[in-house]
Design a protein around this motif. Structure first.
Motif, PDB file in Angstrom:
ATOM      1  N   CYS B 335       0.802  -1.160  -0.041  1.00  0.00           N
ATOM      2  CA  CYS B 335       0.029   0.075   0.004  1.00  0.00           C
ATOM      3  C   CYS B 335       0.802   1.356  -0.022  1.00  0.00           C
ATOM      4  N   CYS B 342      -4.649   6.386   0.509  1.00  0.00           N
ATOM      5  CA  CYS B 342      -5.155   5.280   0.910  1.00  0.00           C
ATOM      6  C   CYS B 342      -5.576   5.362   2.448  1.00  0.00           C
ATOM      7  N   HIS B 343      -6.258   4.399   3.048  1.00  0.00           N
ATOM      8  CA  HIS B 343      -6.596   4.626   4.416  1.00  0.00           C
ATOM      9  C   HIS B 343      -5.524   3.440   5.036  1.00  0.00           C
ATOM     10  N   HIS B 345      -4.430   0.104   6.484  1.00  0.00           N
ATOM     11  CA  HIS B 345      -4.893  -1.303   6.548  1.00  0.00           C
ATOM     12  C   HIS B 345      -3.706  -2.249   6.410  1.00  0.00           C
ATOM     13  N   CYS B 359      -7.847  -1.613  -1.454  1.00  0.00           N
ATOM     14  CA  CYS B 359      -6.694  -0.828  -1.341  1.00  0.00           C
ATOM     15  C   CYS B 359      -6.309  -0.149  -2.756  1.00  0.00           C
ATOM     16  N   ASN B 360      -6.123   1.466  -2.578  1.00  0.00           N
ATOM     17  CA  ASN B 360      -6.082   2.180  -3.804  1.00  0.00           C
ATOM     18  C   ASN B 360      -4.648   1.872  -4.614  1.00  0.00           C
ATOM     19  N   PRO B 361      -3.533   1.874  -3.891  1.00  0.00           N
ATOM     20  CA  PRO B 361      -2.290   1.770  -4.384  1.00  0.00           C
ATOM     21  C   PRO B 361      -2.186   0.380  -5.245  1.00  0.00           C
TER      22      PRO B 361
HETATM   23 ZN   LIG Z   1      -4.227   0.551   0.872  1.00  0.00          ZN
END
Ligand SMILES: [Zn+2]
Lengths: 511, 610
Positions: B335, B342-343, B345, B359-361
């Motif tokens: 991440c 992203c948050h 996690h 997960c954005n990345p």
């Molecule tokens: Zn993430």
């Protein structure tokens, strides 16, 4: 001299058969006109066809009585009968109550009698008696003319006072009789022209009279002073001129009217020139042909040119009046809408508007509506008609006065062109038969009376049928022998059978 | 003339000539001209239209949704109107004299001879009193008609409404005459030709006083009307009603579809309106009000609103990436928040965990592999190749084009392609780094809610869908339109979906999932949250789900505007709908109460409405 006492001896059955046929046709159509499913018996005397049956039977009885009376009775008492009828006409003015705006009915114990119907044969008798005794058979002196006119005009005047314009106009029919007896053809022509101009104005508007007069004038002038060749050349020239005039717009029409005025002047100058007496037969034949042609062309002109834009309103336009009033109403409405209520003219306009609206209403309810519905009834009959008792115009009461003045509509709607053609042919046969009978009389009295019968019947025929097909003004007079009504049927029966009686004894009468 | 006797010829000729004129005239009017026959029929024959009952609409459980109720129209034939007592007439109808004049003018403008409507939809009680006195007014008569009614006042956007036909339509379609009703939106419009039936004609004879005298030609020319076809639609009225209740005081939409068939179970656009406001006479008053409302209640958000899909788009990315082989189910990415925010996690070790934690990345990396495949050394050209392939693959998910749903007005959504970016940035002036926000469903991407629901269907079906539709059965017909029975495949193997679905299950059911609020104890719900960025205010919240995990019965997409994170509001609403549909009841009343009480309409909107 055998069978002298047999009333059926020597009577003219052709006339009687025509008379019976017309009455039968009348009765059938009265039945159809008032037919409704709840009263189906032909002997239902609460219904008009039931009553008409009584009138027919009593008319036949009356006819027999007339045939029983010696013909010298009529010649002897002609003036007396005339006098009695005149007294009745005066009497009815004071005693009668108004029916449909006319004071013309005597009511004797629930039995209505119309003296004006009977004054026709009385006048015919008096005229026959007076002219029958005149000195020269070849001409009518000025004095004779004046007295004849008085004999005819007196009952007409009293009938006019009864507010019965239709019956008054019938007396103009005597012009034909006088013409036969020797008055100038120009008077007949004048009368004839008056009638035509009157009708054409009423139907097609003033422009058509202009057209018509020009053609008539050209016909008259060319045929009187020139020949057939000139006649045809002049008429064609006028036709081309008319075509050009109608092709362009209004200003050109004024040119045409100028030409018309010139022709008129030429015509009048020559009318008072007394050298008109040659080629008269040719003149008359051509004149009649022209009249027919003009009538047909003017009808076509109106139907195909003036009225083609909006089929739905064609008939409304026929008499022009409706549109005229409508546009006036529209105009007034517009003025009122833009005018403040405080304006000095406001109440005036408002009042005029109300008046115009009322007259439009009257118009639609009255003559115009009747003619419209009458035309629809006859026109929708087609070639062979909708069938006996199947006329919707008739059955659903769209046609007013359909068993009396507008009975011809029922004929036209239910029996179609076949029916109307037969009726017209029967009448023409009757008229020509009457002329034939009149001409074979030895006595002038009988001849004059015979022509009177033919002329009176013809006038009724002409106005009544003309009215139902939009060719004559709406004048409420009955169609002889066909229309419902006791007085008229009796009167026509008397009128006719006196002549049949006179004819049957023609061989015993000296001039 | 030498002999007066010869004058008999002239007199005879006059008689003959006039008779001839008459015969010619009669020949003209009776034989040559047919207008009098037409006039004569116009006089006595009145054509009355017999309106067929419009087809009824039933829901999937045969519950009546749309029906007809009798109403009476007062008709007028201007030509037949004679002088009447206008004052008494106006009093009878409770109208002013000006109204009277105006309506008469309008009727005359339309036609002098044809009937037009003078007063619409008279109630049964008024009708009785008017009917009694109507005989005194020539030219007026009553025509019975029907009013459309919508039971329970639900599903306004789906059912649509009917209204008076416009002059434009009148010109185009001769079926209609002035004053007729026609479907204006929704199913009423879509299936107008089935619902309207066929008008009948009745010919009656009337006399001069306009009284009916009987049938024309014994009714042999009458044409009996053909009733409109009844329709059964796929909607579940109970579920629809429940969903509308949940969406009250919220902006957004709910779409639920039966995955196996594509049948739409529920479609809500909030705020909606009461369909019974747009019937008959009330329409004139109510329509402008609804049209002016700042929250646009007439607007069907479910098929017309474009939103960026946000994280739910990661499902599509996962499926395509797996199918294309750019990742394996066990591919993990760190991440790396320097690539994209992203948050916090744990590390996503595989696709399942990537979906679960959204997960954005991770998806940045996935999308980079999809776009820049190394097929060309030039990254610009390489990106073009990648994007083109990706675009084709995405379109197969029912995105970027109209699905073909059977109510009008559907928007196609938008999936950017090479041409778009070429236009936007210039050819070869963009690469992955320019368009990477697509990886997480942001950027130039637009999806309508019904497409989101369809995405849930694809997940549930492991790779295929049927075009979502409402039509279930047409009376007297065995089939529904073919396009609704055609199976659309995404071209992604079913097995690849299993990995993603594992993740979707975890989203709802596992600690650390983003939509724990959607959990239902008795049912395995699989879902995915999304948050669509909203530049104008609070983010939009979205949640798509299907259930049960095996043999799914319902797929649903819930979109709530301005409500922040997808798990907070959209997820519980979806779960309530799923539970209601599958079990018929709600196990967690607390959850329901929370939703029912929430007012998520932005304060500014509230203010604006007042
Ligand atoms: Zn993430």
């Amino acid at each position: 001299m055998r069978n002298e006492n047999n009333i059926w001896y020597n009577i003219d059955w052709t006339t009687i058969i025509l008379y019976l046929l017309l009455m039968l046709i009348g009765w059938i159509n009265i039945y159809a006109a008032v037919y409704d499913e709840s009263h189906q018996s032909i002997f239902d005397f609460t219904q008009r066809y039931g009553k008409q049956l009584i009138w027919i039977v009593s008319a036949l009885f009356l006819a027999t009585v007339i045939l029983l009376i010696d013909s010298s009775f009529y010649t002897t008492f002609a003036y007396v009968i005339y006098g009695i009828v005149i007294l009745m006409l005066i009497g009815v003015l004071f005693t009668a109550s108004e029916v449909k705006g006319a004071k013309s009915w005597f009511s004797i114990g629930g039995f209505a009698l119309q003296p004006s119907e009977f004054s026709k044969f009385a006048t015919a008798l008096a005229l026959a008696k007076y002219l029958g005794n005149r000195s020269s058979q070849r001409m009518i002196t000025f004095k004779d003319q004046v007295i004849s006119a008085a004999i005819i005009a007196l009952p007409a005047l009293f009938i006019l006072l009864q507010n019965d314009t239709g019956s008054t106009l019938v007396y103009t029919a005597f012009i034909l009789v006088l013409y036969r007896e020797g008055i100038s053809g120009n008077i007949l022509l004048l009368g004839f022209l008056t009638v035509i101009v009157f009708i054409v104005t009423l139907l097609f508007g003033p422009f058509s009279i202009g057209v018509m007069t020009v053609f008539l004038a050209i016909a008259f002038v060319t045929l009187t002073y020139h020949g057939l060749k000139e006649f045809f050349i002049a008429e064609s020239a006028a036709g081309v001129l008319l075509w050009i005039a109608s092709y362009f717009n209004l200003p050109q029409k004024y040119l045409f009217f100028t030409a018309l005025a010139l022709v008129m002047i030429y015509f009048f100058v020559h009318l008072f020139n007394n050298k008109l007496n040659y080629r008269k037969e040719k003149r008359w034949v051509a004149f009649i042909v022209m009249t027919v042609l003009l009538f047909i062309t003017s009808i076509d002109y109106v139907f195909y040119n003036v009225l083609k834009d909006h089929q739905r309103t064609r008939i409304s336009v026929l008499l022009g009046e409706e549109d005229k009033i409508k546009s006036q109403i529209k105009d007034l409405q517009m003025r009122l809408d833009t005018l403040p209520t405080t304006d000095a003219n406001y109440t005036y306009y408002k009042q005029t508007l109300a008046e115009q609206k009322q007259s439009l209403k009257d118009l639609q309810k009255g003559a115009l509506w009747n003619v419209k519905q009458s035309l629809i009834a006859i026109g929708s009959g087609g070639f062979s008609g909708k069938g006996f008792l199947k006329g919707t115009q008739t059955k659903f009461n769209f046609v007013p006065e359909q068993s009396t003045d507008f009975i011809f509509c029922t004929v036209g709607e239910e029996w179609g062109f076949i029916g109307t053609f037969i009726v017209i042919i029967l009448y023409v046969m009757l008229f020509l038969r009457l002329i034939f009978l009149a001409e074979r009389q030895r006595s002038t009295f009988s001849r004059i009376y015979g022509y009177s019968v033919a002329s009176i019947l013809f006038f009724h025929f002409f106005i009544n049928i003309g009215m139902t097909i939009g060719l004559a003004p709406v004048i409420g007079i009955p169609l002889p022998f066909i229309s419902y009504g006791g007085s008229s049927l009796w009167a026509f029966t008397i009128l006719l059978f006196i002549f049949i009686k006179l004819d049957s004894e023609r061989l015993f009468v000296l001039r | 003339m030498k002999h007066l006797e010869d004058r008999k010829y002239i007199i005879g000729a006059i008689f003959v000539v006039f008779a001839l004129i008459f015969i010619i005239r009669l020949f003209y009017i009776q034989i040559l001209s047919d207008e009098y026959a037409i006039f004569s029929e116009d006089n006595v024959v009145r054509e009355e239209t017999v309106y067929p009952p419009r087809g009824l609409i039933y829901d999937r459980k045969n519950k009546l949704l749309v029906y007809n109720e009798a109403s009476y129209d007062l008709m007028v034939v201007p030509k037949q109107v004679k002088s009447i007592d206008t004052n008494a007439f106006c009093a009878l109808l409770d109208i002013t004299k000006d109204d009277f004049i105006e309506r008469m003018n309008k009727a005359k403008e339309y036609s002098f001879y044809k009937p037009s409507i003078f007063e619409k939809e008279i109630s049964a009680i008024e009708f009785a009193s008017i009917q009694e006195k109507l005989f005194a007014y020539d030219g007026f008569f009553i025509q019975t008609r029907t009013l459309r009614k919508y039971s329970d006042s639900i599903a306004a956007h789906v059912l649509g409404y009917i209204g008076e036909v416009t002059p434009k339509t009148l010109e185009k379609d001769s079926f209609y005459t002035m004053g007729d009703y026609i479907g204006k939106s929704g199913l009423e419009l879509q299936y107008e030709k089935l619902l309207r039936g066929k008008k009948g004609k009745r010919y009656v004879l009337v006399d001069v006083h306009n009284r009916i005298k009987g049938k024309y030609k014994n009714g042999e020319k009458d044409i009996s009307p053909q009733a409109g076809k009844n329709l059964q639609i796929t909607l579940d009225a109970d579920l629809q009603k429940y969903a509308e209740k949940l969406m009250r005081k919220k902006l957004g939409s709910v779409v639920a579809i039966e995955p196996k068939t594509g049948e739409i179970l529920t479609m809500v656009s909030s705020p909606g309106y009461n369909p019974n406001l747009l019937i008959g006479r009330a329409i004139k008053k109510n329509y402008p009000k609804l049209a002016k409302d700042s929250l646009h209640p007439l607007f069907n958000r479910a098929i017309m609103s474009l939103y960026p899909p946000g994280s739910i788009f990661k499902l599509v990315q996962s499926a395509i990436a797996l199918q294309e082989g750019v990742i394996t189910p066990n591919t993990g990415f760190a991440c790396n928040k320097s690539l994209v925010g992203c948050h916090n996690h744990p590390y996503a070790r595989n696709v399942r965990e990537a979906v679960k934690m959204s997960c954005n990345p991770y998806y940045y990396q996935v999308f980079k592999r999809l776009i820049q495949r190394g097929e060309n050394k030039n990254i610009f050209i390489d990106s073009r190749i990648g994007l083109a392939k990706w675009h084709d693959a995405v379109l197969k998910f029912g995105l970027g084009h109209k699905l073909g749903i059977d109510i009008p007005g559907e928007k196609s959504g938008f999936i950017p392609d090479v041409a778009f970016y070429d236009r936007w940035y210039g050819e070869k002036r963009w690469a992955f780094s320019t368009i990477y926000s697509l990886s997480i469903g942001q950027g130039e991407i637009g999806v309508v809610p019904v497409q989101m629901a369809n995405l849930a269907v694809i997940m549930a079906n492991r790779g295929y869908y049927y075009t979502p539709h409402f039509i279930k059965q047409i009376e007297q017909l065995d089939t529904i339109p073919q396009k609704y029975t055609f199976k659309h495949s995404t071209g992604v193997d079913a097995q690849n979906f299993e990995y993603i679905i594992e993740g979707m299950e975890a989203v709802v059911n596992e600690a650390g999932g983003t939509a724990r609020r959607a959990k239902i104890d008795s049912i395995t719900v699989c879902g995915k949250t999304g948050t669509a960025q909203n530049p104008h205010g609070e983010d939009h919240s979205v949640f798509i789900a299907f259930a049960p995990k095996e043999n799914p019965q319902i797929a649903v997409a819930v979109f709530v505007e301005n409500s922040g994170f997808g798990g907070t509001w959209a997820a519980p609403i979806a779960s309530l709908i799923i539970e209601k549909y599958l079990t018929g009841k709600i196990s967690n009343p607390q959850k329901e109460k929370r939703i029912l009480e929430a007012d998520l309409i932005p304060k500014s909107e509230h203010a604006q409405r007042k």
